[in-house]
Motif scaffolding. Structure first.
Motif: not given
Length: 341
Positions: A57-76, A154-162
């Motif tokens: 249940l925790f996993l089901v809740l945290i994955i959508p939250a992580l997706a939202i955080l990655s799209m809103s918090q990480i510089p594009k 949205y987390i790895a590609a913008p912060t460290d492409p290599s």
């Protein structure tokens, strides 16, 4: 072998920022996770299921939250994200190597899934519809897989492409290497970093627990012993293997052995259908024969691939053969003892 490899990976999801991802770090992570697993499975199995249910249940809740955080918090970084999406959606020629790799991944994933559903079946009575349970589980896993992919892009590609490119091109070891780089990549985004660690940990824990439960029940049956004693045997064996496969190269060799053996051990999952008193319908017989033939061919192809890799991967082929032979003849070799305490 699987539990040894996976306990190390799951432990590193939380410990890699402090210990790194080397041999010692993997061993420490394994010891901690194995201790947690022992405490859980040595209790009443109803508690094991409750812990698994809460973790899921925790996993089901945290994955959508992580997706939202990655799209809103990480510089594009439009170029990096666009490149990542092109990699994801690009088409490739269907080659023998591609089919072999895809089949290897699919069998590995299905093997984990069967462990969960077999464990689940030992807790639920006949009032529950297995088709509904399996269908719901597969659908949830599919949605979480999509959201997890979005988060990684949205987390790895913008912060460290290599590092992202190495992760895409690599396998399990590349994923572990990426975990070790995340603290630096997300130094200014600690909330996202903690969310990733918890998500990976819970995803791993909810895979380890059902497989440990299945292994525990098998040991209880084969050794005719009690739950606690079987838990000691299981975790002790996992720890012994864990000491041996802590070096990354040995760990990768063990993982290939498990992936190869799964082509044959998947056939064992058909035993309940084959051994039913009422027999099989023509459709079931056809599915069993075709699936069995494909699994055997896949095993031989994967075995040949391990041998062609050479070096330490000769041991992968040997271990896979040992696992298959143990599955075929192991029960006959077990001592016939009275029910243990």
């Amino acid at each position: 072998m699987f539990l040894s490899y996976y306990t190390g990976n799951v432990g590193l999801s939380l410990l890699s920022p402090f210990l790194g991802t080397g041999t010692i770090a993997r061993l420490v992570a394994k010891v901690i996770l194995i201790a947690i697993i022992f405490v859980v499975i040595s209790r009443a199995k109803e508690k094991t299921f409750t812990i698994m249910a809460l973790g899921s249940l925790f996993l089901v809740l945290i994955i959508p939250a992580l997706a939202i955080l990655s799209m809103s918090q990480i510089p594009k970084n439009a170029e990096a994200i666009s490149s990542a999406w092109r990699m994801l959606l690009s088409s490739h020629p269907i080659t023998f190597s591609l089919l072999r790799e895809a089949t290897d991944r699919a069998i590995y994933a299905v093997g984990l899934g069967f462990g969960f559903y077999i464990m689940l079946g030992s807790f639920l009575n006949e009032r529950f519809n297995p088709k509904v349970i399996i269908g719901t589980g597969v659908f949830i896993q599919f949605i979480l897989g999509i959201l997890s992919t979005i988060a990684i892009i949205y987390i790895a590609a913008p912060t460290d492409p290599s590092a992202f490119n190495e992760y895409v091109a690599g396998g399990e070891e590349a994923a572990i290497a990426l975990l070790g780089k995340l603290p630096d990549m997300l130094a200014n985004h600690t909330l996202v970093l903690y969310a990733i660690g918890l998500a990976v940990f819970m995803a791993g824990l909810t895979s380890i627990l059902p497989n440990s439960e299945v292994a525990l029940q098998i040991l209880q049956y084969l050794l005719k012993t009690g739950r606690n004693r079987a838990a000691v045997y299981l975790t002790g064996l996992v720890l012994l293997v864990g000491v041996l496969d802590s070096p990354p190269s040995v760990a990768d060799m063990m993982l290939r052995a498990v992936s190869t053996a799964l082509f044959v051990t998947a056939i064992f999952e058909m035993y309940p259908i084959i051994s039913r008193k009422e027999g099989m319908t023509p459709v079931q017989l056809g599915v069993v024969l075709i699936s069995g033939a494909l699994f055997i061919v896949g095993f031989l192809i994967q075995l040949g691939h391990d041998i062609n890799l050479g070096g330490i991967y000769y041991a992968s082929a040997l271990l896979a053969l040992i696992v298959v032979l143990a599955g075929l003849f192991g029960e006959a070799l077990m001592p016939k003892t009275e029910e243990g305490a």
